[in-house]
Scaffold this motif. Structure first.
Motif, PDB file in Angstrom:
ATOM      1  N   PRO A  60      21.095  72.112 100.337  1.00  0.00           N
ATOM      2  CA  PRO A  60      21.476  72.860 101.542  1.00  0.00           C
ATOM      3  C   PRO A  60      22.987  73.000 101.636  1.00  0.00           C
ATOM      4  CG  PRO A  60      20.715  70.660 102.129  1.00  0.00           C
ATOM      5  CD  PRO A  60      20.478  70.814 100.656  1.00  0.00           C
ATOM      6  N   GLY A  61      23.423  74.145 102.172  1.00  0.00           N
ATOM      7  CA  GLY A  61      24.860  74.367 102.290  1.00  0.00           C
ATOM      8  C   GLY A  61      25.217  75.408 103.321  1.00  0.00           C
ATOM      9  N   SER A  62      26.510  75.548 103.552  1.00  0.00           N
ATOM     10  CA  SER A  62      27.039  76.600 104.417  1.00  0.00           C
ATOM     11  C   SER A  62      28.495  76.834 104.020  1.00  0.00           C
ATOM     12  CB  SER A  62      26.949  76.168 105.882  1.00  0.00           C
ATOM     13  OG  SER A  62      27.477  77.182 106.723  1.00  0.00           O
ATOM     14  N   GLU A  63      29.000  78.041 104.305  1.00  0.00           N
ATOM     15  CA  GLU A  63      30.413  78.346 104.042  1.00  0.00           C
ATOM     16  C   GLU A  63      31.110  78.476 105.393  1.00  0.00           C
ATOM     17  OE1 GLU A  63      31.065  81.832 101.550  1.00  0.00           O
ATOM     18  OE2 GLU A  63      33.158  81.304 101.212  1.00  0.00           O
ATOM     19  N   LEU A  64      32.008  77.531 105.674  1.00  0.00           N
ATOM     20  CA  LEU A  64      32.708  77.531 106.964  1.00  0.00           C
ATOM     21  C   LEU A  64      34.087  78.157 106.800  1.00  0.00           C
ATOM     22  CD1 LEU A  64      31.949  73.906 108.270  1.00  0.00           C
ATOM     23  CD2 LEU A  64      30.534  75.950 108.414  1.00  0.00           C
ATOM     24  N   THR A  65      34.496  78.899 107.796  1.00  0.00           N
ATOM     25  CA  THR A  65      35.839  79.486 107.786  1.00  0.00           C
ATOM     26  C   THR A  65      36.760  78.542 108.538  1.00  0.00           C
ATOM     27  OG1 THR A  65      34.771  81.633 107.926  1.00  0.00           O
ATOM     28  CG2 THR A  65      37.137  81.596 108.274  1.00  0.00           C
ATOM     29  N   ALA A  66      37.873  78.187 107.911  1.00  0.00           N
ATOM     30  CA  ALA A  66      38.810  77.265 108.556  1.00  0.00           C
ATOM     31  C   ALA A  66      40.232  77.767 108.336  1.00  0.00           C
ATOM     32  CB  ALA A  66      38.649  75.861 107.993  1.00  0.00           C
ATOM     33  N   GLU A  67      41.158  77.049 108.931  1.00  0.00           N
ATOM     34  CA  GLU A  67      42.536  77.517 108.915  1.00  0.00           C
ATOM     35  C   GLU A  67      43.478  76.347 108.685  1.00  0.00           C
ATOM     36  OE1 GLU A  67      44.633  80.707 111.728  1.00  0.00           O
ATOM     37  OE2 GLU A  67      43.728  79.032 112.770  1.00  0.00           O
ATOM     38  N   VAL A  68      44.487  76.553 107.856  1.00  0.00           N
ATOM     39  CA  VAL A  68      45.584  75.602 107.733  1.00  0.00           C
ATOM     40  C   VAL A  68      46.855  76.418 107.646  1.00  0.00           C
ATOM     41  CG1 VAL A  68      46.613  73.715 106.419  1.00  0.00           C
ATOM     42  CG2 VAL A  68      44.182  74.086 106.273  1.00  0.00           C
ATOM     43  N   ASP A  69      47.841  76.048 108.431  1.00  0.00           N
ATOM     44  CA  ASP A  69      49.147  76.684 108.281  1.00  0.00           C
ATOM     45  C   ASP A  69      49.047  78.211 108.412  1.00  0.00           C
ATOM     46  OD1 ASP A  69      51.845  76.637 107.786  1.00  0.00           O
ATOM     47  OD2 ASP A  69      51.662  76.656 105.604  1.00  0.00           O
ATOM     48  N   GLY A  70      48.167  78.661 109.317  1.00  0.00           N
ATOM     49  CA  GLY A  70      48.013  80.104 109.531  1.00  0.00           C
ATOM     50  C   GLY A  70      47.252  80.831 108.431  1.00  0.00           C
ATOM     51  N   ARG A  71      46.760  80.084 107.447  1.00  0.00           N
ATOM     52  CA  ARG A  71      46.009  80.717 106.357  1.00  0.00           C
ATOM     53  C   ARG A  71      44.524  80.447 106.496  1.00  0.00           C
ATOM     54  NH1 ARG A  71      48.476  81.910 101.300  1.00  0.00           N
ATOM     55  NH2 ARG A  71      50.706  82.064 101.623  1.00  0.00           N
ATOM     56  N   GLU A  72      43.726  81.460 106.140  1.00  0.00           N
ATOM     57  CA  GLU A  72      42.273  81.280 106.201  1.00  0.00           C
ATOM     58  C   GLU A  72      41.768  80.653 104.907  1.00  0.00           C
ATOM     59  OE1 GLU A  72      39.874  84.471 107.881  1.00  0.00           O
ATOM     60  OE2 GLU A  72      38.383  84.167 106.304  1.00  0.00           O
ATOM     61  N   LEU A  73      40.949  79.631 105.070  1.00  0.00           N
ATOM     62  CA  LEU A  73      40.307  78.984 103.923  1.00  0.00           C
ATOM     63  C   LEU A  73      38.810  79.026 104.123  1.00  0.00           C
ATOM     64  CD1 LEU A  73      42.060  75.509 103.806  1.00  0.00           C
ATOM     65  CD2 LEU A  73      42.603  77.483 102.390  1.00  0.00           C
ATOM     66  N   HIS A  74      38.064  79.073 103.034  1.00  0.00           N
ATOM     67  CA  HIS A  74      36.614  78.934 103.128  1.00  0.00           C
ATOM     68  C   HIS A  74      36.235  77.570 102.572  1.00  0.00           C
ATOM     69  CE1 HIS A  74      35.850  83.557 103.380  1.00  0.00           C
ATOM     70  NE2 HIS A  74      36.573  83.080 104.365  1.00  0.00           N
ATOM     71  N   LEU A  75      35.494  76.810 103.356  1.00  0.00           N
ATOM     72  CA  LEU A  75      35.054  75.487 102.916  1.00  0.00           C
ATOM     73  C   LEU A  75      33.555  75.504 102.711  1.00  0.00           C
ATOM     74  CD1 LEU A  75      37.192  73.250 105.289  1.00  0.00           C
ATOM     75  CD2 LEU A  75      37.412  73.413 102.795  1.00  0.00           C
ATOM     76  N   LEU A  76      33.132  75.134 101.522  1.00  0.00           N
ATOM     77  CA  LEU A  76      31.707  75.025 101.239  1.00  0.00           C
ATOM     78  C   LEU A  76      31.261  73.638 101.654  1.00  0.00           C
ATOM     79  CD1 LEU A  76      31.826  76.618  97.684  1.00  0.00           C
ATOM     80  CD2 LEU A  76      31.103  77.720  99.818  1.00  0.00           C
ATOM     81  N   ALA A  77      30.216  73.596 102.454  1.00  0.00           N
ATOM     82  CA  ALA A  77      29.677  72.319 102.921  1.00  0.00           C
ATOM     83  C   ALA A  77      28.329  72.128 102.258  1.00  0.00           C
ATOM     84  CB  ALA A  77      29.524  72.363 104.438  1.00  0.00           C
ATOM     85  N   TYR A  78      28.152  71.004 101.578  1.00  0.00           N
ATOM     86  CA  TYR A  78      26.892  70.748 100.862  1.00  0.00           C
ATOM     87  C   TYR A  78      26.256  69.444 101.316  1.00  0.00           C
ATOM     88  CZ  TYR A  78      28.348  74.253  97.373  1.00  0.00           C
ATOM     89  OH  TYR A  78      28.739  75.401  96.730  1.00  0.00           O
ATOM     90  N   GLY A  79      24.925  69.480 101.405  1.00  0.00           N
ATOM     91  CA  GLY A  79      24.168  68.241 101.571  1.00  0.00           C
ATOM     92  C   GLY A  79      24.101  67.673 102.973  1.00  0.00           C
ATOM     93  N   MET A  80      24.432  68.491 103.989  1.00  0.00           N
ATOM     94  CA  MET A  80      24.386  67.979 105.370  1.00  0.00           C
ATOM     95  C   MET A  80      22.951  67.784 105.852  1.00  0.00           C
ATOM     96  SD  MET A  80      26.575  70.450 104.756  1.00  0.00           S
ATOM     97  CE  MET A  80      25.785  71.875 105.397  1.00  0.00           C
ATOM     98  N   GLU A  81      22.814  66.972 106.901  1.00  0.00           N
ATOM     99  CA  GLU A  81      21.533  66.883 107.611  1.00  0.00           C
ATOM    100  C   GLU A  81      21.392  68.185 108.404  1.00  0.00           C
ATOM    101  OE1 GLU A  81      22.139  63.434 110.021  1.00  0.00           O
ATOM    102  OE2 GLU A  81      22.605  62.255 108.241  1.00  0.00           O
ATOM    103  N   LEU A  82      20.231  68.826 108.252  1.00  0.00           N
ATOM    104  CA  LEU A  82      20.073  70.166 108.850  1.00  0.00           C
ATOM    105  C   LEU A  82      19.895  70.121 110.368  1.00  0.00           C
ATOM    106  CD1 LEU A  82      17.812  71.920 106.204  1.00  0.00           C
ATOM    107  CD2 LEU A  82      20.296  72.044 106.493  1.00  0.00           C
ATOM    108  N   ASP A  83      19.593  68.947 110.889  1.00  0.00           N
ATOM    109  CA  ASP A  83      19.360  68.872 112.340  1.00  0.00           C
ATOM    110  C   ASP A  83      20.453  68.063 113.041  1.00  0.00           C
ATOM    111  OD1 ASP A  83      18.771  66.468 111.253  1.00  0.00           O
ATOM    112  OD2 ASP A  83      16.782  66.266 112.149  1.00  0.00           O
ATOM    113  N   HIS A  84      21.618  67.998 112.421  1.00  0.00           N
ATOM    114  CA  HIS A  84      22.698  67.207 113.023  1.00  0.00           C
ATOM    115  C   HIS A  84      23.218  67.917 114.279  1.00  0.00           C
ATOM    116  CE1 HIS A  84      26.618  65.300 113.489  1.00  0.00           C
ATOM    117  NE2 HIS A  84      26.059  64.281 112.880  1.00  0.00           N
TER     118      HIS A  84
END
Ligand code: AMP
Ligand code: FE
Ligand code: FE
Ligand code: ZN
Length: 285
Positions: A60-84
């Motif tokens: 399981p995964g998701s692609e989260l949009t995040a920001e550092v220093d005014g720049r957009e980054l995409h973070l891939l999240a893998y292996g989370m509990e789906l009902d968290h």
């Protein structure tokens, strides 16, 4: 044995259903798949079931949009509990932000003389996590643009007249959220964003890995990030970033990640989970 760990479905801006993605995974003889819809985990239960039918391992995964220093980054999240609960609340909020942003983009288009309704985009997107590709498709379908690239170039790219910034979490918040939900955080397609100078900070914030193999990475770029991953003791992942038929040919299977990387990823997930603060787990149960 090979894997593709970067796939999108119709629960965000991909065109394939989870069952179609699993079918293509089988056709490409992939041993493991991960779906990383933008700000959504909704495809995961159906992917899990469809992959099981084909004997494919699903992460399981998701692609989260995040920001550092005014720049957009995409973070891939893998292996989370789906009902968290905390993760689900955060994704819900991201989806609401996305829906409001579509309304703002359409408002800009209207001002530019394109008489399109936000409802038309929502109907076409038919998901809770709509994005600019859906607006682009609506523009093409209504005959305002020849193709998706033209829609981005004329209207939707940063700096274009219908570009609307999006509120994002900081990378630190996103990484913490992913860890809290029992997952690991991987920087998506680092070769696209020119964000190498941020790596030490991201590593200090808990980044787990780099997506070294990606459709838009040349061999030297992949090697560069393998070297950086080694230096920072990060895991290495990869995938095609297939969005279905959006761009003509499906990309699934064009990036074939050797299975050893999947083992590495699963190891890291187990490692994170064993180190996750027990207190937050006890509070939830
Ligand atoms: P959003 O999350 O709404 O900001 O939209 C970003 C998404 O747009 C990315 O994940 C890509 O899938 C897609 N995208 C960016 N540029 C293009 C392009 N030129 N053609 C098609 N899709 C694009
Ligand atoms: Fe996308
Ligand atoms: Fe991305
Ligand atoms: Zn993606």
């Amino acid at each position: 044995m090979h894997a593709d760990l970067h796939l999108h479905t119709c629960f965000s801006d991909g065109t394939y259903t989870p069952e179609e993605v699993a079918g293509h995974g089988k056709r490409c003889d992939l041993a493991a798949l991960s779906v990383v819809d933008h700000d959504s985990l909704e495809a995961c239960p159906r992917m899990e079931a469809a992959c099981r039918l084909h004997g494919i391992e699903f992460i399981p995964g998701s692609e989260l949009t995040a920001e550092v220093d005014g720049r957009e980054l995409h973070l891939l999240a893998y292996g989370m509990e789906l009902d968290h609960p905390h993760l689900l609340r955060a994704l819900d909020h991201c989806q609401e932000v996305r829906q409001n942003r579509i309304r703002e983009i359409v408002f800009c288009l209207n001002r530019l003389g394109v008489p399109m309704a936000a409802e038309a985009v929502f109907r076409l997107a038919n998901c809770r996590s709509p994005g600019r590709p859906h607006v682009a498709r609506a523009l093409v379908e209504a005959g305002y643009c020849h193709d998706l690239d033209q829609a981005f170039d004329r209207f939707l790219k940063r700096g274009r007249p219908a570009w609307v910034p999006k509120h994002k979490m900081s990378a630190a918040e996103a990484i913490q959220l992913i860890h809290e939900a029992g997952g690991v955080a991987v920087l998506a397609h680092p070769g696209i964003g020119r964000t190498d100078y941020l790596l030490p900070q991201l590593v200090a914030e808990g980044l787990d890995g780099l997506e070294c193999f990606h459709t838009k990475h040349s061999t030297p770029i992949t090697e560069h990030y393998m070297m950086l991953a080694d230096r920072h003791q990060l895991i290495t992942t990869g995938g095609s970033d297939c969005h279905g038929m959006n761009k003509g040919q499906p990309l699934i299977g064009t990036v074939r990640l050797p299975y050893a990387h999947v083992d590495q990823l699963k190891h890291r997930i187990r490692d994170r989970r064993s180190r996750a603060p027990l207190a937050s787990r006890l509070l939830q149960s």
